[in-house]
Design a protein around this motif. Structure first.
Motif, PDB file in Angstrom:
ATOM      1  N   PHE A  72       0.808  -1.214   0.000  1.00 42.05           N
ATOM      2  CA  PHE A  72       0.000   0.000   0.000  1.00 42.05           C
ATOM      3  C   PHE A  72       0.845   1.270   0.000  1.00 42.05           C
ATOM      4  O   PHE A  72       0.346   2.361   0.275  1.00 42.05           O
ATOM      5  CB  PHE A  72      -0.906   0.028   1.241  1.00 42.05           C
ATOM      6  CG  PHE A  72      -1.937  -1.065   1.275  1.00 42.05           C
ATOM      7  CD1 PHE A  72      -2.515  -1.552   0.123  1.00 42.05           C
ATOM      8  CD2 PHE A  72      -2.319  -1.622   2.493  1.00 42.05           C
ATOM      9  CE1 PHE A  72      -3.471  -2.559   0.165  1.00 42.05           C
ATOM     10  CE2 PHE A  72      -3.271  -2.630   2.555  1.00 42.05           C
ATOM     11  CZ  PHE A  72      -3.845  -3.102   1.388  1.00 42.05           C
ATOM     12  N   VAL A  73       2.119   1.165  -0.295  1.00 39.63           N
ATOM     13  CA  VAL A  73       2.958   2.360  -0.282  1.00 39.63           C
ATOM     14  C   VAL A  73       2.365   3.397  -1.235  1.00 39.63           C
ATOM     15  O   VAL A  73       1.885   3.083  -2.315  1.00 39.63           O
ATOM     16  CB  VAL A  73       4.415   2.021  -0.664  1.00 39.63           C
ATOM     17  CG1 VAL A  73       4.516   1.543  -2.114  1.00 39.63           C
ATOM     18  CG2 VAL A  73       5.317   3.227  -0.439  1.00 39.63           C
ATOM     19  N   GLY A  74       2.393   4.634  -0.802  1.00 36.20           N
ATOM     20  CA  GLY A  74       1.811   5.709  -1.606  1.00 36.20           C
ATOM     21  C   GLY A  74       1.972   7.037  -0.921  1.00 36.20           C
ATOM     22  O   GLY A  74       3.078   7.578  -0.844  1.00 36.20           O
ATOM     23  N   ASP A  75       0.874   7.573  -0.374  1.00 35.88           N
ATOM     24  CA  ASP A  75       0.937   8.861   0.320  1.00 35.88           C
ATOM     25  C   ASP A  75       0.478   8.758   1.771  1.00 35.88           C
ATOM     26  O   ASP A  75       0.110   9.746   2.390  1.00 35.88           O
ATOM     27  CB  ASP A  75       0.124   9.918  -0.418  1.00 35.88           C
ATOM     28  CG  ASP A  75      -1.370   9.605  -0.498  1.00 35.88           C
ATOM     29  OD1 ASP A  75      -1.837   8.719   0.246  1.00 35.88           O
ATOM     30  OD2 ASP A  75      -2.071  10.254  -1.286  1.00 35.88           O
ATOM     31  N   GLY A  76       0.463   7.528   2.297  1.00 35.79           N
ATOM     32  CA  GLY A  76       0.045   7.320   3.679  1.00 35.79           C
ATOM     33  C   GLY A  76      -1.401   6.895   3.800  1.00 35.79           C
ATOM     34  O   GLY A  76      -1.764   6.140   4.691  1.00 35.79           O
ATOM     35  N   ILE A  77      -2.247   7.368   2.914  1.00 41.75           N
ATOM     36  CA  ILE A  77      -3.668   7.018   2.937  1.00 41.75           C
ATOM     37  C   ILE A  77      -4.077   6.290   1.662  1.00 41.75           C
ATOM     38  O   ILE A  77      -4.760   5.268   1.702  1.00 41.75           O
ATOM     39  CB  ILE A  77      -4.535   8.277   3.124  1.00 41.75           C
ATOM     40  CG1 ILE A  77      -4.338   8.853   4.528  1.00 41.75           C
ATOM     41  CG2 ILE A  77      -6.017   7.967   2.907  1.00 41.75           C
ATOM     42  CD1 ILE A  77      -5.125  10.114   4.807  1.00 41.75           C
ATOM     43  N   VAL A  78      -3.632   6.805   0.510  1.00 42.44           N
ATOM     44  CA  VAL A  78      -4.020   6.222  -0.780  1.00 42.44           C
ATOM     45  C   VAL A  78      -2.805   5.532  -1.398  1.00 42.44           C
ATOM     46  O   VAL A  78      -1.784   6.173  -1.642  1.00 42.44           O
ATOM     47  CB  VAL A  78      -4.547   7.309  -1.738  1.00 42.44           C
ATOM     48  CG1 VAL A  78      -5.037   6.665  -3.036  1.00 42.44           C
ATOM     49  CG2 VAL A  78      -5.668   8.109  -1.074  1.00 42.44           C
ATOM     50  N   PRO A  79      -2.893   4.229  -1.659  1.00 46.08           N
ATOM     51  CA  PRO A  79      -1.780   3.534  -2.310  1.00 46.08           C
ATOM     52  C   PRO A  79      -1.483   4.141  -3.680  1.00 46.08           C
ATOM     53  O   PRO A  79      -2.371   4.690  -4.338  1.00 46.08           O
ATOM     54  CB  PRO A  79      -2.285   2.093  -2.442  1.00 46.08           C
ATOM     55  CG  PRO A  79      -3.360   1.970  -1.403  1.00 46.08           C
ATOM     56  CD  PRO A  79      -3.989   3.318  -1.306  1.00 46.08           C
ATOM     57  N   ALA A  80      -0.246   4.011  -4.119  1.00 46.55           N
ATOM     58  CA  ALA A  80       0.158   4.606  -5.397  1.00 46.55           C
ATOM     59  C   ALA A  80      -0.687   4.082  -6.551  1.00 46.55           C
ATOM     60  O   ALA A  80      -1.077   4.830  -7.449  1.00 46.55           O
ATOM     61  CB  ALA A  80       1.639   4.340  -5.657  1.00 46.55           C
ATOM     62  N   TYR A  81      -0.980   2.776  -6.549  1.00 49.94           N
ATOM     63  CA  TYR A  81      -1.753   2.217  -7.658  1.00 49.94           C
ATOM     64  C   TYR A  81      -3.148   2.827  -7.729  1.00 49.94           C
ATOM     65  O   TYR A  81      -3.697   3.026  -8.810  1.00 49.94           O
ATOM     66  CB  TYR A  81      -1.837   0.693  -7.558  1.00 49.94           C
ATOM     67  CG  TYR A  81      -2.670   0.178  -6.404  1.00 49.94           C
ATOM     68  CD1 TYR A  81      -4.059   0.107  -6.467  1.00 49.94           C
ATOM     69  CD2 TYR A  81      -2.053  -0.257  -5.226  1.00 49.94           C
ATOM     70  CE1 TYR A  81      -4.823  -0.360  -5.403  1.00 49.94           C
ATOM     71  CE2 TYR A  81      -2.807  -0.725  -4.162  1.00 49.94           C
ATOM     72  CZ  TYR A  81      -4.184  -0.765  -4.258  1.00 49.94           C
ATOM     73  OH  TYR A  81      -4.938  -1.225  -3.188  1.00 49.94           O
ATOM     74  N   SER A  82      -3.735   3.141  -6.577  1.00 47.69           N
ATOM     75  CA  SER A  82      -5.084   3.698  -6.562  1.00 47.69           C
ATOM     76  C   SER A  82      -5.094   5.154  -7.019  1.00 47.69           C
ATOM     77  O   SER A  82      -6.101   5.644  -7.511  1.00 47.69           O
ATOM     78  CB  SER A  82      -5.695   3.589  -5.163  1.00 47.69           C
ATOM     79  OG  SER A  82      -7.035   4.015  -5.145  1.00 47.69           O
ATOM     80  N   GLN A  83      -3.976   5.863  -6.855  1.00 45.10           N
ATOM     81  CA  GLN A  83      -3.889   7.243  -7.304  1.00 45.10           C
ATOM     82  C   GLN A  83      -3.816   7.366  -8.819  1.00 45.10           C
ATOM     83  O   GLN A  83      -3.983   8.459  -9.364  1.00 45.10           O
ATOM     84  CB  GLN A  83      -2.651   7.923  -6.697  1.00 45.10           C
ATOM     85  CG  GLN A  83      -2.642   8.012  -5.182  1.00 45.10           C
ATOM     86  CD  GLN A  83      -1.344   8.596  -4.671  1.00 45.10           C
ATOM     87  OE1 GLN A  83      -0.916   9.653  -5.105  1.00 45.10           O
ATOM     88  NE2 GLN A  83      -0.708   7.897  -3.736  1.00 45.10           N
TER      89      GLN A  83
END
Length: 738
Positions: A676-687
């Motif tokens: 789920f690495v990304g921005d702390g709340i939204v995973p990079a893939y979901s962005q």
């Protein structure tokens, strides 16, 4: 063997012995089995009706299950809403089509969409059993049926008298654009022909002679189906012709045709030949007309224009409330027009028409009250208005864009805030590139009892001005985006181009607007840019369902010394409500009780519905900005006693409250934190909306990704350099950078 049946026993012989006990009669000492009856649960179904004079909103509609005509609290009842629709909840014990529908409209409460105002007279309408469109015409049929006629006979009588097709009589005449029926319906209500209250309606059905006589009087005046005539009541309350539409009956009017010549000096006192529908006045580009209108009167004008122009039609110097309607090629009406300007109590009305080919235009001016006006049509220079509309996310507001707005590379501090409660009355200053900035403050529907949703543990919006959209579903947020776009295009005109920039849930609100086939003004949106938007949802959203299933109500689980107590402390910490030995700790970052948290779950119906219709994004430039340098669960800075607040720091000292590890396993749903690495709340893939578009053979036009360490979700609107990169690339792509 004896077979017990219910039958009449004929005694043929005194020797025949009827054995009662063999037929189940038993003796008086027998005790029958007493099994209580099984009661089936009552189920309900929706029964939608439409109330029309114009479409009536906020009128009371009910199914008259007693066939009494009067209202009863036992009747299935509802209020009408947009386009006159009311949804009645009908128990399965009733067959809805067996009963008539009655609608009561009340002055200063019921809104007539055709008039674009609250009604001023009280009236009650009805429709026969089985009919779902309630109109003045259905009411006349209903009254005749109460007098003993069949439905077919009643329809024939009303159709013949008013010269309306039998097949059209009980229809939605606004939806079919039947102008004659629309005008007659408005007249019958305006002339107060119908009973005011349900009780009065009952009396009319008992003695229908008076209403029948008035309808006949009116029908005789409107006997020419090719010419609609204005009618009023004279001083004796008798319906009469009003040739010049000045609200004075012809028998009492000293100037019947309204041409300024007294009847006794007028050779043609009944011929109206000035600015009428049959003979519109000529309007020439650049030349003005100064006229006087009486309340309810219409003036018509005809205008011819050259090719490839921006036509600006203005009403000015108004001394009363006057509306403007414009249509290419044919006469406009209240329901059929290309442009309408009907701002209440202003001294100007304006319509802008962008034309690629020369057209014949018809202009209608109608007065709501006695007024003078000045009408002028001029050609404007075709200038494209370039607009950026900024859309904030969950637990945020329009202020989140302050860093970007104040930056000289963007808007140098000039950016107007729009909301559902306000109309756009003043434009912001354009930036150095001649572009406008607007930012939308969501939340206009958060307190709407019909649209707002309730959050965790019964959480509701208690703020009068709304709660930033946190209690609204994505489709409702899309309606707020549509409202903002409509305001912008209405003010700036048809040569407007818009970039939608959405952070987090703001990007989903933009998609809800763009992907809705019923949305207006989508053609003006040239690009969608999203940053940190959870296009496939956020695992954090699962926290809501966990709490809802296991830890509510709060009064029961807040002090259970277990998993739920940990989670309630996290909620309080992030909401800024946490105290420790009476000392406040934490700060307000987000409210995990609001329903939007649930909507952002990857499994939510809202996310799934939004991702079912991606082809609607084909015609715009899409830019995505994503972040992939922050571990999932790092939500904010300086919430507890340390720096970054990390959901996974369970049991650590001086870093605040954290959910129990079992709760985190539920949130992860079988995946790892690393995935789920990304921005702390939204995973990079979901962005990345590109992940959703690829199966449809559609790629995003511009993609930017940052691996900067610990750029957390709530700080993304402050990353001005990143936003500048994607924004400038989009500007070039859509032709703004010349």
């Amino acid at each position: 063997m004896f077979v017990c049946q219910r039958m009449t026993v004929l005694i043929l012989s005194s020797m025949f012995i009827f054995i009662l006990s063999a037929c189940g009669g038993g003796s008086s000492s027998d005790t029958p089995d007493e099994t209580p009856p099984i009661t089936s649960p009552v189920t309900y179904s929706n029964y939608t009706i439409v109330a029309i004079d114009g479409y009536l909103e906020n009128a009371t509609a009910w199914l008259d299950v007693n066939n009494s005509g009067n209202y009863s609290s036992t009747n299935p009842t509802s209020q009408t809403h947009e386009n006159g629709e009311a949804v009645l909840s009908i128990p399965d014990t009733f067959i809805a089509t067996n009963f008539p529908v009655i609608v009561e409209a009340k002055p200063a409460i019921t809104f007539d969409k055709g008039l674009n105002r609250l009604i001023t007279n009280h009236f009650t309408l009805a429709a026969p059993a089985g009919e779902r469109v309630v109109t003045p015409f259905s009411t006349l049929v209903y009254i005749k049926m109460k007098s003993g006629l069949s439905l077919e006979s009643a329809i024939i009588q009303v159709s013949n008298e008013l010269q309306i097709s039998q097949t059209d009589l009980l229809s939605d005449f606004i939806a079919t654009n039947n102008e004659r029926m629309t005008l007659i319906a408005a007249d019958l209500v305006r002339l107060n022909i119908f009973p005011t209250t349900p009780s009065a309606l009952v009396q009319v059905t008992l003695n229908p002679l008076n209403i029948s006589a008035e309808v006949t009087k009116y029908a005789n005046i409107q006997s020419d189906v090719n010419s609609f005539k204005t009618t009023v009541r004279n001083s004796l309350n008798v319906i009469e012709l009003d040739t010049d539409n000045d609200s004075v009956a012809d028998s009492e009017d000293g100037d019947i045709d309204g041409d300024g010549i007294p009847n006794e000096q007028d050779n043609y006192p009944y011929i109206v030949d000035r600015h009428t529908k049959a003979n519109p006045g000529e309007l020439i580009l650049g030349q003005s007309k100064t006229e006087v209108l009486l309340a309810g009167q219409w003036h018509y004008f005809e205008l011819t224009t050259p090719d490839n122009i921006l036509l600006n039609i203005n009403l000015s110097q108004l001394t009363g409330d006057v509306d403007l309607y414009v249509k290419q090629g044919s006469i406009p009406t209240k329901f059929d027009y290309d442009c309408r300007s009907n701002n209440s109590f202003t001294n100007t009305e304006k319509c802008l028409q962008r034309l690629k080919q020369g057209q014949q235009h018809f202009i209608a001016v109608v007065a709501r009250e006695d007024s003078g006006y000045r009408l002028e049509a001029i050609l404007d220079e075709i200038v494209v208005s370039k607009v950026s509309l900024l859309l904030h996310g969950l637990a945020s507001s329009a202020d989140t864009w302050s860093h970007l707005v104040s930056d000289d590379s963007f808007f140098a501090g000039s950016c107007s805030t729009l909301s559902l409660d306000d109309e756009l009355t003043e434009l912001p200053q354009v930036n150095s590139k001649g572009e406008y900035c607007f930012r939308l403050d969501f939340g206009g529907y958060d307190r709407d009892s019909n649209l707002a949703t309730v959050g965790l543990d019964g959480k509701t919006c208690i703020v009068v001005g709304g709660c930033n959209g946190d209690f609204s579903r994505f489709n409702v947020l899309g309606e707020e985006v549509e409202y903002a776009v409509t305001q912008i295009v209405t003010e700036l005109g048809v040569d407007t181009e818009i970039i939608l920039l959405g952070h987090s849930r703001g990007g989903l609100a933009a998609r809800a607007y763009l992907q809705n086939s019923d949305s207006q003004y989508k053609e003006y949106v040239k690009s969608l840019i999203t940053t940190g938007t959870p296009h496939q949802g956020s695992p954090l959203g699962r926290f809501y369902k966990y709490m809802d299933d296991n830890c509510t109500p709060k009064t029961t689980y807040r002090q259970d010394n277990s998993v739920c107590e940990d989670s309630w402390e996290v909620i309080e910490l992030l909401a800024g409500d946490r105290t420790f030995f009476g000392i406040p700790i934490g700060k307000k970052e987000m409210d995990l009780l609001v329903p939007s948290i649930d909507f952002l779950s990857p499994e939510s119906t809202e996310i799934k519905a939004l991702n079912d219709n991606l082809l609607a994004l084909d015609n715009i430039v899409i830019g995505q900005l994503s972040y992939r340098g922050t571990n999932f669960g790092i939500l904010a800075e300086d919430v507890g006693l340390g720096n970054d607040y990390d959901l996974y720091d369970y049991g650590a000292w001086f870093v605040g409250d954290h959910p129990h590890p079992s709760t985190l396993r539920y949130i992860e749903n079988g995946q790892t934190r690393a995935s789920f690495v990304g921005d702390g709340i939204v995973p990079a893939y979901s962005q990345q909306i590109s992940e959703l578009l690829t199966p449809f053979a559609r790629n995003v036009d511009l993609s930017f990704s940052s691996t900067a360490y610990n750029v957390i979700h709530t700080e993304q609107t402050q990353q001005v350099s990143d936003l500048y990169s994607v924004f400038e690339s989009v500007r070039v792509q859509i032709g703004w950078e010349q």
